[in-house]
Motif scaffolding. Structure first.
Motif, short mmCIF file in Angstrom:
data_model
loop_
_atom_site.label_atom_id
_atom_site.label_comp_id
_atom_site.label_asym_id
_atom_site.label_seq_id
_atom_site.Cartn_x
_atom_site.Cartn_y
_atom_site.Cartn_z
N GLN A 126 0.82 -1.25 0.08
CA GLN A 126 0.14 0.00 -0.01
C GLN A 126 0.95 1.17 -0.07
OE1 GLN A 126 -2.63 0.49 3.26
NE2 GLN A 126 -3.59 2.15 2.48
N SER A 127 0.70 1.97 -1.02
CA SER A 127 1.77 3.17 -1.28
C SER A 127 1.74 4.07 0.13
CB SER A 127 1.20 3.88 -2.39
OG SER A 127 0.24 4.87 -2.12
N LYS A 128 2.74 4.67 0.37
CA LYS A 128 3.08 5.64 1.27
C LYS A 128 1.95 6.97 1.25
CE LYS A 128 7.30 6.84 0.53
NZ LYS A 128 8.45 7.70 0.71
N SER A 129 1.88 7.35 -0.02
CA SER A 129 0.70 8.49 -0.19
C SER A 129 -0.69 8.11 0.30
CB SER A 129 0.75 8.78 -1.62
OG SER A 129 0.61 7.78 -2.46
N ALA A 130 -0.90 6.70 0.11
CA ALA A 130 -2.19 6.26 0.64
C ALA A 130 -2.28 5.69 2.09
CB ALA A 130 -2.71 5.12 -0.23
N GLY A 131 -1.24 6.25 2.76
CA GLY A 131 -1.04 5.93 4.24
C GLY A 131 -0.40 4.54 4.43
N GLY A 132 0.05 3.78 3.58
CA GLY A 132 0.92 2.70 3.83
C GLY A 132 2.07 2.84 4.72
N SER A 133 2.16 1.85 5.51
CA SER A 133 3.24 1.69 6.38
C SER A 133 4.75 1.67 5.86
CB SER A 133 2.94 0.85 7.54
OG SER A 133 3.85 0.84 8.65
N GLY A 134 5.80 2.12 6.45
CA GLY A 134 6.86 1.71 6.21
C GLY A 134 7.55 0.51 6.98
N THR A 135 6.72 -0.61 7.14
CA THR A 135 7.08 -1.74 8.28
C THR A 135 7.10 -3.06 7.09
OG1 THR A 135 4.97 -2.14 8.73
CG2 THR A 135 6.18 -0.86 10.03
N PRO A 136 7.96 -3.91 7.72
CA PRO A 136 7.95 -5.20 6.76
C PRO A 136 6.61 -5.84 6.53
CG PRO A 136 9.71 -5.28 8.56
CD PRO A 136 8.66 -4.03 8.69
N SER A 137 5.53 -5.58 7.16
CA SER A 137 4.17 -6.26 6.95
C SER A 137 3.66 -5.55 5.51
CB SER A 137 3.33 -6.12 8.41
OG SER A 137 2.99 -4.63 8.63
N ASN A 138 3.99 -4.33 5.22
CA ASN A 138 3.59 -3.70 4.22
C ASN A 138 4.66 -3.70 3.03
OD1 ASN A 138 1.60 -2.32 2.65
ND2 ASN A 138 2.92 -0.42 2.95
N GLY A 139 5.63 -4.52 3.07
CA GLY A 139 6.79 -4.62 1.97
C GLY A 139 6.60 -5.97 1.21
N GLN A 140 7.18 -5.66 0.09
CA GLN A 140 7.50 -6.80 -1.00
C GLN A 140 8.59 -6.44 -1.57
OE1 GLN A 140 4.21 -6.82 -3.72
NE2 GLN A 140 4.39 -4.63 -4.14
#
Length: 124
Positions: free
Chosen positions: A97-111
């Motif tokens: 989920q993109s940063k601009s859409a509030g996505g987290s900079g954590t491993p659970s939101n990484g790929q």
């Protein structure tokens, strides 16, 4: 974990390999979960967070880091040289989920994506 176990054909003496794979995935998942506890909404990944995403991807793919977009094997990025294009299979850690859409900079939101898939995604 189940997908990794299914991929490994059990033959005599290969049970140790399965156990090692399970342990690697479990350790990588624990580390990623621990790093994902901190709220990093809308922020970049930390170096530790990027490493956790890469390590989890590698553990899930039997020791080979792969692009989650196209499935090709990717290599860890090297320092870029001015005027030289990086390899198309260079590993990028990307926000699901993109940063601009509030996505987290954590491993659970990484790929992990290859450079080609990440650049395509950025254009959409």
């Amino acid at each position: 974990v189940e997908a990794v176990i299914e991929k490994t054909v059990l033959k005599k003496g290969e049970q140790a390999v399965v156990k090692t794979t399970e342990n690697s995935v479990a350790k990588a998942q624990e580390r990623a979960a621990s790093l994902s506890k901190v709220d990093r909404s809308g922020k970049d990944f930390t170096k530790a967070g990027k490493d956790a995403v890469k390590d989890l991807n590698t553990a899930k793919n039997e020791g080979q880091m792969k692009c989650q977009g196209c499935g090709q094997a990717v290599q860890r990025a090297e320092k870029h040289t001015k005027g030289v294009s990086p390899a198309s299979n260079e590993a990028h850690v990307d926000h699901v989920q993109s940063k601009s859409a509030g996505g987290s900079g954590t491993p659970s939101n990484g790929q992990v994506l290859c450079r080609t898939c990440n650049l395509k995604k950025g254009g959409s």
